[in-house]
Structures are given as C-alpha cells and as structure tokens.
Design a protein around this motif. Sequence first.
Motif, mmCIF file in Angstrom:
data_model
loop_
_atom_site.group_PDB
_atom_site.id
_atom_site.type_symbol
_atom_site.label_atom_id
_atom_site.label_comp_id
_atom_site.label_asym_id
_atom_site.label_seq_id
_atom_site.Cartn_x
_atom_site.Cartn_y
_atom_site.Cartn_z
ATOM 1 N N ALA A 1 0.773 -1.249 -0.178
ATOM 2 C CA ALA A 1 0.110 0.112 -0.015
ATOM 3 C C ALA A 1 0.865 1.179 0.081
ATOM 4 C CB ALA A 1 -0.892 0.158 1.232
ATOM 5 N N LEU A 2 1.863 1.226 0.944
ATOM 6 C CA LEU A 2 2.819 2.492 0.832
ATOM 7 C C LEU A 2 3.622 2.599 -0.411
ATOM 8 C CD1 LEU A 2 3.909 4.628 2.845
ATOM 9 C CD2 LEU A 2 5.814 3.088 3.308
ATOM 10 N N ILE A 3 4.042 1.661 -1.001
ATOM 11 C CA ILE A 3 4.600 1.886 -2.448
ATOM 12 C C ILE A 3 3.584 2.221 -3.387
ATOM 13 C CG2 ILE A 3 5.699 0.502 -4.068
ATOM 14 C CD1 ILE A 3 7.668 1.120 -2.191
ATOM 15 N N ASN A 4 2.301 1.690 -3.446
ATOM 16 C CA ASN A 4 1.414 2.148 -4.500
ATOM 17 C C ASN A 4 1.095 3.742 -3.982
ATOM 18 O OD1 ASN A 4 -2.054 0.626 -5.255
ATOM 19 N ND2 ASN A 4 -0.882 2.241 -5.956
ATOM 20 N N PHE A 5 0.944 3.868 -2.814
ATOM 21 C CA PHE A 5 0.559 5.502 -2.609
ATOM 22 C C PHE A 5 1.790 6.255 -2.921
ATOM 23 C CE2 PHE A 5 0.967 8.869 0.618
ATOM 24 C CZ PHE A 5 -0.129 9.563 0.256
ATOM 25 N N VAL A 6 2.776 6.102 -2.462
ATOM 26 C CA VAL A 6 4.076 6.809 -2.959
ATOM 27 C C VAL A 6 4.460 7.033 -4.484
ATOM 28 C CG1 VAL A 6 6.513 7.042 -2.605
ATOM 29 C CG2 VAL A 6 5.290 6.499 -0.824
ATOM 30 N N ALA A 7 4.064 5.889 -5.146
ATOM 31 C CA ALA A 7 4.284 5.934 -6.738
ATOM 32 C C ALA A 7 3.425 6.905 -7.455
ATOM 33 C CB ALA A 7 3.913 4.445 -7.338
ATOM 34 N N LEU A 8 2.219 7.128 -6.728
ATOM 35 C CA LEU A 8 1.200 8.092 -7.295
ATOM 36 C C LEU A 8 1.405 9.529 -6.876
ATOM 37 C CD1 LEU A 8 -1.985 5.621 -7.002
ATOM 38 C CD2 LEU A 8 -0.408 6.265 -8.790
ATOM 39 N N LEU B 1 -3.949 7.227 1.461
ATOM 40 C CA LEU B 1 -3.204 5.866 1.856
ATOM 41 C C LEU B 1 -3.884 4.911 2.628
ATOM 42 C CD1 LEU B 1 -0.428 4.836 2.235
ATOM 43 C CD2 LEU B 1 0.116 6.230 4.177
ATOM 44 N N ASN B 2 -4.564 5.601 3.469
ATOM 45 C CA ASN B 2 -5.517 4.442 4.350
ATOM 46 C C ASN B 2 -6.528 3.598 3.395
ATOM 47 O OD1 ASN B 2 -4.413 5.776 6.771
ATOM 48 N ND2 ASN B 2 -6.128 6.976 7.058
ATOM 49 N N ASN C 1 -4.311 1.150 1.593
ATOM 50 C CA ASN C 1 -4.106 0.061 2.501
ATOM 51 C C ASN C 1 -5.107 -0.876 2.873
ATOM 52 O OD1 ASN C 1 -1.695 -0.382 4.525
ATOM 53 N ND2 ASN C 1 -3.440 -1.112 5.840
ATOM 54 N N GLU C 2 -6.476 -0.431 2.942
ATOM 55 C CA GLU C 2 -7.863 -1.106 3.268
ATOM 56 C C GLU C 2 -7.855 -2.392 1.785
ATOM 57 O OE1 GLU C 2 -12.113 0.142 2.611
ATOM 58 O OE2 GLU C 2 -11.295 0.908 4.380
ATOM 59 N N GLU C 3 -7.613 -1.524 0.693
ATOM 60 C CA GLU C 3 -7.712 -2.095 -0.503
ATOM 61 C C GLU C 3 -6.599 -3.532 -0.863
ATOM 62 O OE1 GLU C 3 -10.313 -1.968 -3.040
ATOM 63 O OE2 GLU C 3 -11.098 -0.802 -1.409
ATOM 64 N N HIS C 4 -5.336 -3.168 -0.174
ATOM 65 C CA HIS C 4 -4.269 -4.152 -0.397
ATOM 66 C C HIS C 4 -4.473 -5.304 0.422
ATOM 67 C CE1 HIS C 4 -1.489 -2.800 -3.766
ATOM 68 N NE2 HIS C 4 -1.787 -1.749 -3.336
ATOM 69 N N LEU C 5 -5.108 -4.890 1.818
ATOM 70 C CA LEU C 5 -5.232 -5.902 2.661
ATOM 71 C C LEU C 5 -6.476 -6.836 2.314
ATOM 72 C CD1 LEU C 5 -4.681 -6.963 5.576
ATOM 73 C CD2 LEU C 5 -6.361 -5.289 6.543
ATOM 74 N N ARG C 6 -7.476 -6.491 1.791
ATOM 75 C CA ARG C 6 -8.494 -7.218 1.072
ATOM 76 C C ARG C 6 -8.203 -8.228 0.047
ATOM 77 N NH1 ARG C 6 -13.517 -2.673 1.188
ATOM 78 N NH2 ARG C 6 -13.775 -2.573 3.525
#
Length: 486
Positions: free
Chosen positions: A276-283, A321-322, A325-330
């Motif tokens: 999630a953090l990598i996904n967020f930072v990339a954007l 980011l939150n 994180n929710e989407e990646h966790l699911r």
Amino acid sequence: MINHNVRVRFAPSPTGYLHVGGLRTALYNYLFAKSNNGQFILRIEDTDRNRYVEGAVENLINSLKWCGLNFDEGPDTGGNYGPYMQSQRLEIYKQYADELIQKGYAYYCFCTQERLEALREEQQKLKLPQAKYDKHCLNLSKEEIENNLNENIPYVIRLNVKPDQTVVVEDVIRGRVEFDSSVIDDQVLIKSDGYPTYHLANIVDDHLMKVTHVIRGEEWLPSVPKHALLYDAFGWERPVFAHLPLLLNPDKSKLSKRQGDVAVEDYRNKGYLKDALINFVALLGWNAGDDKEFYYLDELVEKFSLERVNKAGAVFNIEKLNWLNEEHLRKRSNEEILEMLKLEIRQSDYKDKIFPDHYLMNIIIAMKERVSFVKEYITKSPYFFEEPKEYDSVSLTKNWKPDTSEHLKKFTEAINSISDPSKEAFEKALTNTAEELNIGKGKLIHPLRLALSGQSTGPGMYDLLYILGKEESVKRIITAIKNISA
C-alpha cells in the motif's frame, strides 16, 4: 555513451530515518531501472560527518528492503564500482580535485571563517542579489599557495566559476532550464577536513559508477548548473537529469514532520502494508495516463515512465493512503492475513492467550470488509479476544428495555438445545424465539449484540454467535443480564 544499459542510483545521507520523499526518489529510480532492464544502485553519501547518525545506514537498507526495493549494487551487496560508502572514497575525490586545480577549474582558498563572515555581511549591506565568494584566493601566486600549504594553513578547494556564461541543462521533467553563471557561487568542493562536499563527490561517483540517469528531488535543481560545470570541466558526458516535484502537506506547504509522520518506519510501525505504501508513494507525482489507482510493484515497473512524472508538487493525502491500505489488505489471502494477525496478537495484550487457527480464520472472514489494518481485527472487535467489560451506553438506553432480560433468557434456552451450532441453527433459534414472543427480530438482535460484544455494530449477528460458539454466547448473555439489570 556513458553506458549501454540504464544505471541509476539512490544516494541518501545517513542522517536518520528514510523520509517518504526519499522513498519516492528510491522508488522512481528502481522503477525506471527495472522497466529498462537496468541496474539500481544504493550509494551512501556520508561525507557530512556532523550530521552522521549511528545506525542510520542499517535503517535505510532495512527500510528499502522491507519495501521490496532490492538494489543490485550497494554497501552490503558489493558490485564492480565500489566502495559504495563515500567516506571510503576520499582519496578518489582528492585526486579529481587536484585535476581540476591543474586545469584551472578549481583553486585553493585559505580564507578564514572571520573573513568569509565579514564578506557576507558586507554583501548583505550592499543588498546584492546573492552572497558569493569574491575569488580573493584565485589571485594568489604559486609561491603564496605553496607557502600556505607548507605551513599547514587550513584550506578548502573551490570551483572556479567563469562569469557571464549561460549554463543550459535539459531535464526530462522540466525541459530546458537555463542558469546565469554570474549568480553561481564558487562552490566548495573539498572542505577543510579533507572531506568532499556533495557536489564533487556526487559528480565523481556518478561518472565512475557509470550512472546514466540522475533522478532526484526538485530541491537539487539549483545545484544542477554547478554539476553541469563540473562535468564539462572534467570533459565527461552528462547523465540525463530528472528532478521530481516536491511532496506537499494538504495546506500546500513542504511535507514536514510538524504536520505528521514522514518516516517510512513510522508507517511500518503503524501497520501499513508495504504494498500500500509503495502504491501510494508511486502516485505522488506520477500516473499512467488513466484513472487506475491500485498497483502492485510489478505492475508499476511495467507502466512507469519519467515522461509521465508531473512538474507540480504532489499533495500527501493520508486518507488515500488509508484507502489503499484497506484495498491491499482485502486482496491478501485469508491465510496471509492469519499469519499477520497471529504476529499482531503476539504483540498485543492477548499475547498470553491461545486462539486456534480455525477460530482466527473465522474472525478474518467475518471482519475482512470492516478493517483497514491488521491491528483492527483486534481493536475493532476486541470481543473476539475477551468478553466485554462494559456496554455501549447509547445502545443500552435505546435497545435494553424492561422485558429484554426475559427475552434473552428465552433465547438462551433455544440455543442450549442446539446440537449442531451452525449459523443456520442460530438464525433458526432466534427466528423461532421472536415468533414465540410475538416480537420483531430486532428486539432480540440489538440487545443480543450488546450482550455478546458490548458494542452496537460489528459483523453479522449469526457470524458473531457462530464464532463465539454456543457455550461462550450463553455465558455472555447471562453475564449481561446480571450486570445490566443490577
């Protein structure tokens, strides 16, 4: 050509933690390298000994590896162009500084700190656009220089910037950028302690390590003309430059610790998934040209290009980011979440309790759509790990009526007679009890949830009953009747 294959580097200073801005720089370098079948290098720029923090190098490496950004060459992996710690390359920098002196592109400066401060104050009084060194020591004779060196007078080595030149730099993100050399200071290249400044060490290392693309933050843009002049002075080919946009707080100020967490380890400790953090930072400054926002690292490698990086500053939106994180966790399998939940339990107040895997798996299935972090399996549903110590006062006032205790006693009789406590059996027992009492099911469900969990919301009622089991459910109902009616 510097090198046939793409070679990029992430070159942090070991001054503490890995900032999310540093992570974004590392990530873009990594993505560019991997998308072009190139090499990603980690180089530690530790020449500023006053700011060096013990343990920071290990922290940087651990943070990068946790994020999945594995480097091809670096301090702990080696490579053909090491050492990868600048403090281990001092002789190399001195050699190249001497070369610049011989060519007339650099010179010794013996000015004291007092003279430099007086010069700065004088220039400020004259309201000059920029405080600059006045080239005083450039005019020293060869004999004066040799005498000063023989007498061990402290010195620095400065870049000799020729005035009235236009320094032109092509930047992938910003296009053509021009600088007037008349406002460029004679930058110190070697400090009085023998250590190089960022500017010299950076250029020498990038050249010797065959770095083809320099991808770094916008804050380094004012240094580019000095670097371009150094490349030209050595007669070296310049790499391709790409300066990334600033990261901003929601109020558009520069991202800083004053307004929230900025260290990668802070987000790791708070339970954010690395995906999630990598996904967020990339954007933060890049998009693929569509509206897709969910990415895994390998998908980012496939899509990334420097041409899609924006010039404008990128706002750090914690809500996004939150959500990610929710989407990646699911998207994680229940088995993966089980292992993460067991680790979370071992670090919680329930570390001394034993919960069977099948019990935890049922909790995961029931709560998966209700949590954004693994820790929320515990914090949002503590009733799965211990019986409630108190009951939600608002729900109590609204749903616990004078006849509620008798209704729930009737329900306990119904579930006590269940031989196979499945969700369907619990549902049938509740439906039959409501019919016998001639009341709506809601008059049972709401106080029942309160008795079992102490809360007014949560997973489905029959999930709750099934996970807790018949005996535990009956026990909690009896306890609630006793405590609430008292």
